[in-house]
Structures are given as structure tokens and as C-alpha cells.
Design a protein around this motif. Structure first.
Motif, PDB file in Angstrom:
ATOM      1  N   ASP A 110     -32.769  21.165 -25.541  1.00  0.00           N
ATOM      2  CA  ASP A 110     -31.998  20.085 -24.954  1.00  0.00           C
ATOM      3  C   ASP A 110     -30.533  20.164 -24.898  1.00  0.00           C
ATOM      4  O   ASP A 110     -29.745  19.922 -23.924  1.00  0.00           O
ATOM      5  CB  ASP A 110     -32.257  18.715 -26.274  1.00  0.00           C
ATOM      6  N   GLY A 111     -29.761  20.978 -25.948  1.00  0.00           N
ATOM      7  CA  GLY A 111     -28.610  21.072 -26.126  1.00  0.00           C
ATOM      8  C   GLY A 111     -28.159  22.105 -24.913  1.00  0.00           C
ATOM      9  O   GLY A 111     -27.356  21.882 -24.140  1.00  0.00           O
ATOM     10  N   LEU A 112     -28.940  23.401 -24.798  1.00  0.00           N
ATOM     11  CA  LEU A 112     -28.825  24.293 -23.808  1.00  0.00           C
ATOM     12  C   LEU A 112     -29.104  23.742 -22.435  1.00  0.00           C
ATOM     13  O   LEU A 112     -27.905  24.103 -21.457  1.00  0.00           O
ATOM     14  CB  LEU A 112     -29.988  25.387 -24.019  1.00  0.00           C
ATOM     15  N   LEU A 113     -29.809  22.778 -21.969  1.00  0.00           N
ATOM     16  CA  LEU A 113     -30.078  22.491 -20.876  1.00  0.00           C
ATOM     17  C   LEU A 113     -28.954  21.465 -20.268  1.00  0.00           C
ATOM     18  O   LEU A 113     -28.389  21.301 -19.336  1.00  0.00           O
ATOM     19  CB  LEU A 113     -31.588  21.761 -20.721  1.00  0.00           C
ATOM     20  N   ARG A 114     -28.707  20.606 -21.170  1.00  0.00           N
ATOM     21  CA  ARG A 114     -27.424  19.638 -21.117  1.00  0.00           C
ATOM     22  C   ARG A 114     -26.074  20.482 -20.870  1.00  0.00           C
ATOM     23  O   ARG A 114     -25.450  20.008 -20.142  1.00  0.00           O
ATOM     24  CB  ARG A 114     -27.116  18.833 -22.243  1.00  0.00           C
ATOM     25  N   ALA A 115     -25.868  21.483 -21.621  1.00  0.00           N
ATOM     26  CA  ALA A 115     -24.960  22.401 -21.382  1.00  0.00           C
ATOM     27  C   ALA A 115     -24.609  23.122 -20.073  1.00  0.00           C
ATOM     28  O   ALA A 115     -23.532  23.248 -19.490  1.00  0.00           O
ATOM     29  CB  ALA A 115     -24.643  23.472 -22.705  1.00  0.00           C
ATOM     30  N   THR A 116     -25.932  23.609 -19.596  1.00  0.00           N
ATOM     31  CA  THR A 116     -25.706  24.636 -18.462  1.00  0.00           C
ATOM     32  C   THR A 116     -26.368  24.146 -17.285  1.00  0.00           C
ATOM     33  O   THR A 116     -26.177  24.420 -16.159  1.00  0.00           O
ATOM     34  CB  THR A 116     -26.537  25.793 -18.858  1.00  0.00           C
ATOM     35  N   ARG A 157     -17.513  24.361 -18.266  1.00  0.00           N
ATOM     36  CA  ARG A 157     -18.448  22.958 -18.167  1.00  0.00           C
ATOM     37  C   ARG A 157     -17.729  22.276 -19.743  1.00  0.00           C
ATOM     38  O   ARG A 157     -17.232  23.031 -20.441  1.00  0.00           O
ATOM     39  CB  ARG A 157     -19.932  23.318 -18.017  1.00  0.00           C
ATOM     40  N   GLN A 158     -18.391  21.019 -20.045  1.00  0.00           N
ATOM     41  CA  GLN A 158     -17.973  20.541 -21.193  1.00  0.00           C
ATOM     42  C   GLN A 158     -18.102  21.440 -22.268  1.00  0.00           C
ATOM     43  O   GLN A 158     -17.368  21.399 -23.008  1.00  0.00           O
ATOM     44  CB  GLN A 158     -18.616  19.077 -21.186  1.00  0.00           C
ATOM     45  N   PHE A 159     -19.293  21.930 -22.470  1.00  0.00           N
ATOM     46  CA  PHE A 159     -19.570  22.686 -23.588  1.00  0.00           C
ATOM     47  C   PHE A 159     -19.940  24.145 -23.415  1.00  0.00           C
ATOM     48  O   PHE A 159     -20.396  24.930 -24.150  1.00  0.00           O
ATOM     49  CB  PHE A 159     -20.938  22.275 -24.348  1.00  0.00           C
ATOM     50  N   VAL A 160     -19.305  24.512 -22.157  1.00  0.00           N
ATOM     51  CA  VAL A 160     -19.374  26.032 -21.954  1.00  0.00           C
ATOM     52  C   VAL A 160     -18.133  26.796 -21.812  1.00  0.00           C
ATOM     53  O   VAL A 160     -17.265  26.278 -20.770  1.00  0.00           O
ATOM     54  CB  VAL A 160     -20.530  26.261 -20.493  1.00  0.00           C
ATOM     55  N   LEU A 168     -19.459  36.795 -19.962  1.00  0.00           N
ATOM     56  CA  LEU A 168     -20.344  36.028 -20.815  1.00  0.00           C
ATOM     57  C   LEU A 168     -19.918  34.271 -21.032  1.00  0.00           C
ATOM     58  O   LEU A 168     -18.672  33.982 -20.919  1.00  0.00           O
ATOM     59  CB  LEU A 168     -20.472  36.771 -22.002  1.00  0.00           C
ATOM     60  N   TYR A 169     -21.031  33.614 -21.158  1.00  0.00           N
ATOM     61  CA  TYR A 169     -20.881  32.300 -21.315  1.00  0.00           C
ATOM     62  C   TYR A 169     -21.395  31.630 -22.762  1.00  0.00           C
ATOM     63  O   TYR A 169     -22.638  31.994 -23.259  1.00  0.00           O
ATOM     64  CB  TYR A 169     -21.653  31.734 -20.352  1.00  0.00           C
ATOM     65  N   LEU A 170     -20.453  31.338 -23.527  1.00  0.00           N
ATOM     66  CA  LEU A 170     -20.694  30.865 -24.884  1.00  0.00           C
ATOM     67  C   LEU A 170     -21.007  29.325 -24.934  1.00  0.00           C
ATOM     68  O   LEU A 170     -20.054  28.621 -24.553  1.00  0.00           O
ATOM     69  CB  LEU A 170     -19.542  31.233 -25.759  1.00  0.00           C
ATOM     70  N   ILE A 171     -21.940  28.782 -25.552  1.00  0.00           N
ATOM     71  CA  ILE A 171     -22.088  27.333 -25.671  1.00  0.00           C
ATOM     72  C   ILE A 171     -21.638  26.914 -26.811  1.00  0.00           C
ATOM     73  O   ILE A 171     -22.037  27.299 -27.930  1.00  0.00           O
ATOM     74  CB  ILE A 171     -23.859  27.260 -25.586  1.00  0.00           C
TER      75      ILE A 171
END
Length: 413
Positions: free
Chosen positions: A192-198, A313-316, A327-330
Motif C-alpha cells: 500500500d505504501g510502496l504503490l502510493r509513493a511510486t 514525489r511526496q515520499f520519494v 536510486l530512489y528511497l521511499i
């Protein structure tokens, strides 16, 4: 004590979230209502260091209904739902939490709930328990509870050193907690978190899951359900063998780093993804952590070895490494399901929090008979939670017969 929160005007929105969770946590509601008009926690002060979410609000209000004076701080600087904090404060609970606390503010909030001189400390990760032992140990505490694997590990170390000042019930070790919360809850909420973030497609990607404990099992299973190619890394040969037998590819992180598209850590350990792994990753690799603390991915290495960093992005956050790869950190490497989403579904948390509530009542009634040790949840509580959950789901099961009881107790067949 006066609350310290972000925005009291959010209370009406928090009320909506509270009732949504309440409606979807029937086993917890049943547990609370089972006490009727009794107040087993009357005049008890309860310090809660838990994620301030809509699910936690149902637990906090339940403790208040049972007579407790409740003091609440967050278990992570980035996971507080500010509308819930406002609603609970409006309901007379002392809340010290807001989303986006820095490290000093986070620990100051924990100190605030401990200054209330609580009788029982409820924790998620061990920060409240450890802060008490380091700074407030002259105060008498009847006992405590611990929600997570990480926290239980810290408390066992404290106990082994002979420094644990009160009995603690390891709620994390209840079957109705780790078999469901850790596996189904974290499995779903991590994605859920990964998909909302990316907002990216999972199907066809190589998802590397570091750790194959109950949390890792849940994440790997959900990744496979989303049609990812799943790779598991492990240090425990038994868990690695289990992952292999479950149909997952198993390899060292050094090899997985070269081929993975998405990396999710779930070990409770430090520096699971280190500099040598980050340097080997493909351009565009995504990093997320599902463990309690932000230590599993070496974020410090990213900070020190990147030419640039920017929020995309908001969380990326995008890190442009010196080798030219991005590299992309969530969620800054913090717990992805709560930073980028809302944490576990209420149907899962109703079991974990039923264990919490009943364990608090158990401590209140039995603390004088308990040693300063870490205890598992009593079996009677675990089974009560399971039966309440089944009833809430409308599921009936068989009862063992007298003949079967006799058969099970005899050594002759």
C-alpha cells in the motif's frame, strides 16, 4: 496535562477516521465491551508509545472506557495521523505527537508521557521502555507491553543484563499477533505504501525481500500475488531453506543487488543494504524499509556518496550517485507502510490491540506475582482473541469431544 499536537481543528476529521476504524475492528470492540460496566483500569495511568493512527485511537478510547488515564506519544516521528491526534486530545487523552517530528521532538514527546508517572507502559519498538530505564527509573512502574519484534529483542537484552525494572508482556509473540499482523498486515500495507509513493507497476519487476521472518513472508507472498519475480535474501539457513521450498529464489544481497528493481528490507537488523550493495544496483532501483527503525538501509552512505539529492514525489527522494546511477528511497528509509500509507488494516490491528488491552488488564491484576522478566502473552488471552476474531467474522468451529479428550490423554491407542 495539556496535549501538544499539530492542529486541534482537525478533530472532526479524526472523529470520522475513528468511527471507520471502530466499525472495522469488531473483535477489539467485543473485547472492550466484555468488561461491561467494570473499570479494571480505574485510576491507572497508561503511557502509550504507539503509532498514532485511527486503529490506535480505538485502543486508546477503549483503555479510557475501562477507567485508565491515557497519555499518548508516537512510536515514529513520521507516522502520526494529525487528525487522530486532534480527536483523541478532544476526547480528553493527553497526546504528544505530530507528523514530522525531528529526533529531539520525538524523544521529548516520549518524555512527556513518562513524566506523568505511568503505572503501565505500552510500547512499539522499545523507545519508551529504554527512555524510562535511562531517565526515569526512580519511578515505580507495575509493568509494560511491547508490540514489535524489534522492541522485544531490546527488552530481552535489557533483561539479560539484569536491568529490566518491571515485567513486560511481549504482545508481539502472541500467535494472534505475529501470524496475522506481521504476515498479512505488513504484507499488504507495505505494498500500500510502496504503490502510493511510486504509482508504479509491480508485475514483471524483480522484488528483493531482505529477511524471511513473518514480515518478510508476508511481503514476499504479496509481491508474488502482484506477479513480481521475488528474490529473498537471508542470513538464517533455516529461513533461507523455507523461502526456497516456498518457491522463491534465494541468493546473497551482493548478487540480488545487481538484478533487483525494488528492494524491501524486513529484518530488524542494521545495514542490511550497505554501500557495496548500493553501488551495484541498477539505475532506477527503488529502496523501501518495512522494519521498525530506519537502520536497515544505509541512508548515511547515500547522503555522503551522491552528487545530488532531490524530492521527486511526496515520499520519494532521488539520489544521483557518483557512478552516474539514480536510486530512489521511499519515506527516508523509515517504515514504509506508515510513512507513505496508513499502516495495517483495522481488521488485523483488532487482534494485536485486543492482545494489548487484555495484557494491560492482566498486568494490572497480576503484577505482584510477576518477576521483572519478558513474558509471552498468556495462552488464555491469545485464544480469547482468536475466538473473538472468529465470532466477529461470523465463523463457527467444532468443539473437541469428551472421547477425543480421553484419547489425547492416553498412551495406549
Amino acid at each position: 496535562m495539556q496535549s501538544k499536537i499539530a492542529n486541534p481543528s482537525l478533530a472532526p476529521e479524526g472523529e470520522k477516521s475513528y468511527f471507520w476504524a471502530y466499525r472495522n475492528m469488531p473483535a477489539l470492540v467485543k473485547t472492550i465491551d466484555s468488561f461491561g460496566d467494570n473499570k479494571p483500569l480505574a485510576r491507572k495511568k497508561i503511557a502509550m508509545c504507539l503509532h498514532v493512527t485511527k486503529e490506535t485511537s480505538v485502543l486508546a478510547m477503549g483503555l479510557k472506557k475501562l477507567g485508565a488515564n491515557v497519555y499518548l506519544s508516537a512510536a515514529n516521528p513520521l507516522t502520526t495521523q494529525d487528525d487522530i491526534a486532534a480527536y483523541l486530545s478532544f476526547q480528553g487523552i493527553a497526546v504528544f505527537a505530530w507528523r514530522g517530528e525531528n529526533s529531539d521532538e520525538y524523544f521529548d514527546c516520549i518524555r512527556s508521557i513518562l513524566k506523568a508517572k505511568p503505572d503501565i507502559i505500552m510500547d512499539d519498538g522499545g523507545d519508551a521502555h529504554v527512555t524510562f530505564h535511562e531517565e526515569f527509573s526512580n519511578h515505580k512502574v507495575l509493568g509494560g507491553t511491547e508490540e514489535t519484534t524489534t522492541g522485544v529483542t531490546r527488552l530481552r537484552a535489557l533483561s539479560k543484563a539484569g536491568n529490566l525494572r518491571y515485567p513486560v508482556i511481549a504482545v508481539n509473540n502472541a500467535y494472534t499477533k505475529f501470524l496475522f499482523d506481521n504476515r498479512y498486515g505488513t504484507g499488504q500495507s507495505t505494498f500500500d505504501g510502496l504503490l502510493r509513493a511510486t504509482s508504479l507497476l509491480i508485475a514483471g519487476k524483480k522484488v528483493v525481500v531482505a529477511g524471511y521472518g513473518w514480515v518478510g513472508k508476508g511481503i514476499a507472498k504479496r509481491a508474488r500475488g502482484l506477479d513480481a519475480h521475488v528474490i529473498v535474501t537471508e542470513v538464517d539457513p533455516l529461513k533461507a531453506l523455507e523461502a526456497h521450498m516456498d518457491g522463491f529464489e534465494v541468493m546473497p544481497m551482493s548478487k540480488a543487488a545487481e538484478i533487483g528493481d525494488i528492494f524491501i528490507t524486513a529484518t530488524g537488523q542494521i545495514n542490511v543494504i550497505r554501500g557495496e550493495h548500493l553501488e551495484r544496483m541498477k539505475d532506477g532501483a527503488i529502496l523501501a524499509n518495512a522494519g521498525h527503525f530506519d537502520v536497515e538501509i544505509n541512508v548515511k552512505y547515500l547522503e555522503q556518496n551522491s552528487l545530488s539529492k532531490r524530492s521527486v514525489r511526496q515520499f520519494v527522494d532521488e539520489y544521483n550517485l557518483k557512478n552516474g546511477k539514480r536510486l530512489y528511497l521511499i519515506g527516508k528509509g523509515r517504515i514504509v507502510n506508515l510513512v507513505a500509507a496508513e499502516g495495517h488494516p483495522p481488521e488485523v490491528m483488532m487482534m494485536s490491540f485486543s492482545n494489548q488491552l487484555l495484557s494491560v488488564v492482566y498486568i494490572s491484576e497480576n503484577y505482584s506475582n510477576l518477576k521483572n522478566e519478558v513474558y509471552d502473552v498468556p495462552e488464555s488471552i491469545d485464544k480469547k482473541v482468536a475466538r473473538n476474531a472468529l465470532e466477529a467474522m461470523g465463523i463457527n468451529i467444532d468443539e473437541i469431544t469428551e472421547e477425543q479428550k480421553r484419547y489425547a490423554s492416553e498412551w495406549r491407542v
